[in-house]
Design a protein around this motif. Structure first.
Motif, PDB file in Angstrom:
ATOM      1  N   PRO A  88      -1.560 -12.682  -3.951  1.00 19.17           N
ATOM      2  CA  PRO A  88      -2.418 -11.491  -4.226  1.00 19.17           C
ATOM      3  C   PRO A  88      -2.722 -10.549  -2.821  1.00 19.17           C
ATOM      4  N   SER A 286      -4.376 -13.077  -0.139  1.00 22.56           N
ATOM      5  CA  SER A 286      -5.887 -13.915  -0.364  1.00 22.56           C
ATOM      6  C   SER A 286      -5.773 -15.355   0.130  1.00 22.56           C
ATOM      7  N   TRP A 333     -10.645 -14.602  -6.839  1.00 19.13           N
ATOM      8  CA  TRP A 333      -9.530 -15.281  -6.032  1.00 19.13           C
ATOM      9  C   TRP A 333      -9.456 -16.694  -6.746  1.00 19.13           C
ATOM     10  N   TYR A 337      -6.438 -19.174  -8.416  1.00 13.75           N
ATOM     11  CA  TYR A 337      -5.921 -20.384  -8.014  1.00 13.75           C
ATOM     12  C   TYR A 337      -6.069 -21.302  -8.997  1.00 13.75           C
TER      13      TYR A 337
ATOM     14  N   ASN B  83      -7.044  -9.275 -10.958  1.00 17.44           N
ATOM     15  CA  ASN B  83      -7.025  -9.977  -9.791  1.00 17.44           C
ATOM     16  C   ASN B  83      -8.007  -8.971  -8.795  1.00 17.44           C
ATOM     17  N   THR B  84      -8.655  -9.968  -7.787  1.00 18.09           N
ATOM     18  CA  THR B  84      -9.815  -9.221  -7.218  1.00 18.09           C
ATOM     19  C   THR B  84      -9.484  -7.750  -6.637  1.00 18.09           C
ATOM     20  N   GLU B 121      -2.442 -11.055 -13.438  1.00 16.15           N
ATOM     21  CA  GLU B 121      -2.879 -11.368 -11.849  1.00 16.15           C
ATOM     22  C   GLU B 121      -1.940 -10.245 -11.214  1.00 16.15           C
TER      23      GLU B 121
END
Lengths: 434, 208
Positions: A88, A286, A333, A337, B83-84, B121
């Motif tokens: 990420p 990340s 995040w 994972y 995703n973030t 993602e």
């Protein structure tokens, strides 16, 4: 101010930069002729002397990796490019391959020649169709130009290069999981040793290198060690791609000497989003512990970032301003994972699941302060207890965010809810579009 | 469906790329999706025969990777990055709005079979956030409205072109063939790079 040093990106503003003609016009495929005129061991030594370190995250010296391949062993050797860019925040290899796939192919030919491999693979993630087209076309054009296949450039060196397209698994960016995937299995990491240099693809000596590392080799061959080592810092030589994203006025790719700081990159690029201030950022994706505005002057090289408590990683600088909720960011995040854990090792498979549960409650303002210690305890039982580094990566944002923003977690508990307005963090409000 | 002789010979050519045939399992699964739209039982059986693997072994690989679908997706499969970084910058809003607009949930398909939606993602385009992928082509710098227009256009058979990709958006099946390594001749279409990709170079040359 540290100057930008476009090398890999130097020809990206040419409309045909991705074609073989466009690449040759900017000096492409001259390094391969030089390298093939050298002894393979000399090529390895050259890359060792340059100090080039892996640009995919770990920073291992590329020339040493090549030097680990046993020679005269009468075994097939393989050269594999890790183009499974998925960490990420990381967005450098993908535009590189879209704009100039031939520099990667030239690096593959040189690397394969150096380690005496006659078969090479580029393992690219499957979610980038147009990049797949570009690399596939480049390989076909390189074959037609006599740069791949039998007796390359009449030098007696043979190389087959196959583009292998993944199918959506972050874990395949881990080199041994990548090799399992390339062999046709579920992509799960292997226990090491043996390392890929001894038993890699099909249990044969194999080099696995990141796209940017391989693509840096032609310039080193052409312009020499002294030129490359004139850039960067003592132990982190050369130039690299820094990817700036998030709450900044101008996100993008910036090629600079290793050791530049975020403050300098922000000055060059145009700063944090107007009217806002930096809250936290990742130096390398990340999986690298977050930094804050106290780290603006940390030299972004392997040693500088490590000394400040994080890792250079992929140099993916994700910038978040004060409108961003740290708990929301870390939860998201962590969900990543959990989703991407391959399931092989129990601490990672079960631990990431529990981390998500605890963080979900905390983001909603439920739970208690003891849950913060529980998070750290879980991280302690996950880190370093699995075959690969995915679990370590999962723990990084949690541990570092609790170090710098513990109070913000507690604020969720006292408010009984998330105190942030998610709309304020989007680009839509300020742009007036929704 | 049953596979044609021509399709089976293409599968043989995919297998021939590799030193060991089991390595061909991933491109073969992409290829099955280019014919059937998803990984069908017939496809799994044929791959098993070709690679001398039990169907359970092929299924085990297929189910590991999220791009292999066990049921049909839309002709235009829309992936919204949550995703973030993309989520914070607007991806969450886009994802919610598009689901509501289409009346489907995550992994759902519209009743006309045209559009499906999935949260994805990080897709390696963070400098173009918020990012949306359709059939794994880049749609950069999206807004709620632009993605609503995108899916409406797709349902009407007239989707906008990708930001960095070919001139015309190809179907899920057509793009699956590209992922299987079968060229569609469109590599030269589209830009070499978008603005953020070029920003550092521009600054180095003294530009604004």
């Amino acid at each position: 101010m540290s100057k930008l040093t476009p090398v890999l990106s130097a020809n990206w503003d040419q409309a045909d930069s991705f074609t073989i003609d466009g690449y040759k016009r900017s000096g492409g495929y001259t390094a391969v002729a030089k390298a093939l005129a050298m002894n393979p061991d000399e090529v390895i030594q050259l890359v060792k002397d340059s100090g080039l370190r892996g640009r995919g995250g770990a920073g291992f010296p590329t020339g040493s990796k090549w030097g680990f391949i046993p020679q005269g062993d009468n075994k097939d050797h393989y050269f594999v490019v890790n183009a499974d860019e998925s960490e990420p925040g990381t967005c450098k290899d993908t535009p590189l391959m879209m704009a100039n796939p031939h520099v990667l192919i030239e690096g593959v030919i040189i690397g394969s020649y150096a380690i005496r491999a006659n078969y090479a693979f580029i393992y690219i993630r499957g979610e980038v169709t147009h990049v797949v087209r570009r690399v596939q076309q480049a390989i076909e054009d390189a074959y037609k130009a006599g740069l791949l296949g039998k007796n390359i450039l009449g030098k007696g060196f043979d190389l087959e290069l196959v583009l292998h397209v993944g199918a959506g698994a972050y874990i395949c960016g881990e080199e041994t999981a990548l090799l399992d995937s390339l062999e046709g299995f579920r992509g799960q990491p292997r226990l090491r040793p043996p390392f890929p240099a001894i038993a890699g693809l099909y249990a044969k000596p194999t080099v696995v290198n990141n796209v940017e590392s391989v693509a840096s080799v032609p310039a080193i061959v052409n312009q020499g060690v002294a030129w490359f080592t004139s850039m960067g810092t003592e132990k982190s030589k050369g130039f690299t791609l820094y990817s700036l994203s998030g709450h900044v006025n101008n996100p993008g790719q910036f090629e600079a000497p290793l050791g530049i700081t975020l403050r300098q990159l922000l000055e060059i690029s145009g700063g944090v989003r107007k009217g806002h201030k930096l809250k936290f950022w990742t130096p390398g994706g990340s999986s690298t512990p977050i930094f804050t505005d106290a780290h603006l002057d940390v030299p972004l090289d392997y040693e500088g970032v490590a000394a400040a408590g994080s890792m250079l990683g992929t140099k993916a600088l994700q910038i978040f301003d004060e409108t961003t909720c740290i708990v929301r960011a870390v939860l998201r995040w962590t969900e990543f994972y959990k989703h991407e854990s391959c399931g092989k090792c129990t601490p990672c498979r079960e631990g990431t699941w529990w981390l998500v549960q605890v963080l979900k409650d905390l983001e909603a303002g439920k739970g208690s302060e003891a849950d913060l210690d529980k998070l750290l305890d879980l991280c302690d039982n996950i880190m370093g207890r699995s075959f690969c580094a995915l679990a370590d990566g999962a723990a990084s944002p949690i541990i570092s965010s609790l170090k710098y923003f513990r109070q913000e977690y507690l604020d969720h508990l006292s408010a009984g809810a998330c105190p942030f307005d998610p709309m304020a963090a989007t680009l839509f409000e300020s742009a007036g579009v929704k | 469906m049953a596979f044609t002789t021509e399709q089976i010979s293409i599968m043989d050519s995919i297998i021939a790329r590799y030193p060991r045939k089991r390595s061909a399992i991933m491109p073969l699964l992409h290829y099955v999706q280019s014919i059937d739209g998803y990984v069908t039982n017939e496809g799994i059986e044929l791959i098993g025969q070709k690679l001398e693997l039990a169907t359970a072994e092929v299924t085990a690989v297929s189910t590991f990777y999220t791009q292999y679908k066990s049921k049909p997706v839309g002709e235009y499969h829309v992936g919204i990055c949550t995703n973030t970084l993309c989520a914070v910058m607007g991806g969450d809003l886009i994802f919610d709005a598009v689901k509501e607009h289409l009346g489907i949930e995550n992994d759902g398909v519209t009743s006309d079979g045209k559009v499906s939606v999935e949260h994805i993602e990080c897709n390696a385009a963070c400098d173009y956030a918020p990012v949306v992928m359709v059939n794994w082509e880049f749609y950069d710098n999206q807004t709620v409205q632009s993605v609503k227009d995108l899916v409406d256009g797709a349902r009407a058979g007239n989707p906008p072109a990708p930001t960095r990709g070919p001139k015309t958006l190809r179907s899920w099946k057509q793009n699956s063939a590209v992922l299987a390594g079968i060229s569609d001749g469109l590599a030269n279409e589209g830009v070499q790079a978008g603005e953020p990709t070029l920003l550092g170079l521009k600054k180095a040359k003294g530009g604004a």
